[in-house]
Motif scaffolding. Structure first.
Motif, PDB file in Angstrom:
ATOM      1  N   LYS A  45      45.069  92.097  66.216  1.00 42.51           N
ATOM      2  CA  LYS A  45      43.800  91.559  66.696  1.00 42.51           C
ATOM      3  C   LYS A  45      42.617  92.151  65.943  1.00 42.51           C
ATOM      4  CE  LYS A  45      45.198  90.392  71.427  1.00 42.51           C
ATOM      5  NZ  LYS A  45      44.944  90.666  72.872  1.00 42.51           N
ATOM      6  N   SER A  96      39.936  90.234  63.694  1.00 40.03           N
ATOM      7  CA  SER A  96      38.498  90.357  63.927  1.00 40.03           C
ATOM      8  C   SER A  96      37.770  90.788  62.660  1.00 40.03           C
ATOM      9  CB  SER A  96      38.236  91.363  65.052  1.00 40.03           C
ATOM     10  OG  SER A  96      38.816  90.938  66.258  1.00 40.03           O
ATOM     11  N   SER A 155      33.302  91.221  69.547  1.00 42.18           N
ATOM     12  CA  SER A 155      34.682  90.710  69.521  1.00 42.18           C
ATOM     13  C   SER A 155      35.603  91.673  68.800  1.00 42.18           C
ATOM     14  CB  SER A 155      34.707  89.331  68.846  1.00 42.18           C
ATOM     15  OG  SER A 155      34.248  89.438  67.518  1.00 42.18           O
ATOM     16  N   TYR A 156      35.051  92.406  67.835  1.00 41.03           N
ATOM     17  CA  TYR A 156      35.857  93.359  67.050  1.00 41.03           C
ATOM     18  C   TYR A 156      36.340  94.507  67.925  1.00 41.03           C
ATOM     19  CZ  TYR A 156      37.161  96.286  63.061  1.00 41.03           C
ATOM     20  OH  TYR A 156      37.836  97.063  62.178  1.00 41.03           O
TER      21      TYR A 156
END
Length: 457
Positions: free
Chosen positions: A377, A381, A454-455
């Motif tokens: 993830k 990102s 979001s990162y």
């Protein structure tokens, strides 16, 4: 009566007086004399008319003023009477409710302090933490299962989010000191008694008595369970912790020997049970009664659910998704490491908790799968952020008076890129500092901020 009506009235009176006056002109011989007299009378009557109308209008105006004064006085009396009745009712209600006056001294203000005579400065309330995890274990499992949990999912609590407000305590009769979590030893509770109804009920009583005002949510957990804290927090953050809630994997009983009543749904204890503060407050005073009088099976999770059902008037969440969020492994043997891989992938992607990993190697394997999923993830990102930077660079070039693409080329070092964005700078290939033209400083900074959310989510 308005001015037009008053004028009409005066004219009517004037016409009546003229008709009366006309009766005096009977004899034509006396017409000339009478005409002179008529003219004099006309003047006299006109003067009388003016005097009459003036006096009449004055009387009416005076009457209007008197009536207005009377209405004002009446309205004032009515308002005063209503206010008096309200004050009397308030005084009577205070007497009935025995509301006494308070002496504002420092002794009478437990949650505040005085900063001036008669004035209170209220102290800020302590903010509650997010989640308290009560892990039920035994002395013989502390250096194996509990230690493994402390080195896997529990170790990521602080590194993942230091301000998440999640605390873990172990309930066991043990003096083991090789874990970074506090061990609670409850007096009079043995680790070797099975089924552990008394231990489970006593643990919930302890949680209520010592922790209920410090946290929003309370998780009762077995020592062989795994907690995916990001997924669990994502679930609970969307739910109102002020409601009476009893959350977990729903159970309906295997057969009639479980004595599960109609409309009763209990939460299975293996993958964990989440209580809200209200549910815990309703349940705690009745735990002793349930333990002494209402036990019908040897399954502590069923009996705990029965007590919640009868005294907190709430059942376990029974939607289909809850069985996936609070995952119980029924089908794959713990010794089947290959068969567990797809199950662990599913847990890493969707589940908040998983049960059971009685073999420590499986707990490490699941944690490894969860960490790899997180890395994927983060990489995704980072890739999305680089695409955003490239897209933003193109936007800057297309809308800038300068058309030298070489001037806008950014270095490949990501830390330098980040410094460029945060400091409002962009560089040529020689890394010569130049200011970004407005309004692109704000645009790039806002884009970077949203990407960072979001990162690091």
């Amino acid at each position: 009566m308005n001015g037009k009506t008053e004028t009409c009235l005066c004219d009517s009176v004037w016409r009546q007086l003229q008709s009366i006056q006309s009766h005096f002109f009977i004899d034509k011989k006396e017409e000339d004399a009478q005409r002179l007299d008529f003219l004099e009378n006309q003047k006299t009557i006109k003067n009388r008319k003016n005097a009459f109308c003036s006096s009449h209008l004055g009387v009416m105006k005076t009457a209007k003023q008197e009536r207005k004064w009377y209405w004002q006085a009446a309205i004032g009396v009515l308002i005063g009477w209503l206010l008096g009745q309200t004050v009397i009712k308030m005084e009577n209600s205070c007497k009935k409710g025995k509301i006494l006056s308070v002496d504002y001294t420092s002794e009478n203000i437990p949650n505040g302090e005085l900063d001036a005579p008669g004035r209170i400065r209220q102290k800020p309330r302590r903010k509650r933490k997010f989640l308290y995890v009560a892990m039920m274990s035994a002395d013989k499992f502390v250096d194996t299962r509990v230690k493994t949990a402390a080195q896997t999912w529990a170790s990521s609590l602080k590194t993942w989010n230091k301000d998440s407000g999640v605390d873990v305590e172990i309930f066991a009769q043990s003096n083991y000191s090789g874990i970074p979590h506090h061990i609670v030893k409850m007096p009079g509770i043995s680790d070797n008694v099975y089924p552990p109804q008394k231990k489970s009920f006593s643990m919930m009583r302890y949680v209520h008595d010592h922790k209920v005002n410090d946290y929003e949510w309370f998780l009762r957990l077995d020592d062989d369970a795994y907690v995916h804290i990001e997924h669990l927090e994502s679930l609970l953050r969307r739910i109102n912790s002020s409601d009476a809630l009893y959350i977990g994997s729903p159970g309906f009983g295997r057969d009639n020997d479980d004595f599960v009543e109609d409309n009763m749904v209990y939460c299975m204890g293996g993958p964990g049970i989440v209580f809200s503060k209200i549910t815990l407050q309703k349940l705690s005073p009745k735990l002793g009664e349930c333990l002494k009088n209402n036990l019908m099976t040897e399954h502590e999770d069923i009996e705990l659910g029965r007590c919640v059902y009868h005294h907190a008037n709430v059942g376990c969440t029974k939607s289909y998704e809850m069985a996936a969020l609070f995952k119980n492994n029924y089908n794959v043997e713990e010794t089947d490491s290959e068969g567990l891989k797809p199950l662990f992938e599913e847990v890493a992607a969707h589940s908040a908790t998983y049960h059971a990993n009685k073999i420590q190697a499986n707990q490490y394997a699941l944690h490894n799968t969860v960490m790899l999923k997180k890395i994927q993830k983060l990489r995704q990102s980072a890739s999305d952020l680089e695409k955003d930077v490239d897209r933003m660079r193109k936007e800057i070039f297309d809308n800038s008076p300068f058309k030298d693409r070489k001037f806008y080329k950014l270095p490949r070092d990501k830390s330098v890129v980040w410094q460029q964005i945060t400091q409002g700078r962009h560089y040529s290939t020689d890394f010569i500092s130049r200011g970004i033209l407005q309004p692109w400083v704000n645009v790039v900074t806002e884009l970077a901020r949203e990407a960072a959310k979001s990162y690091y989510k």
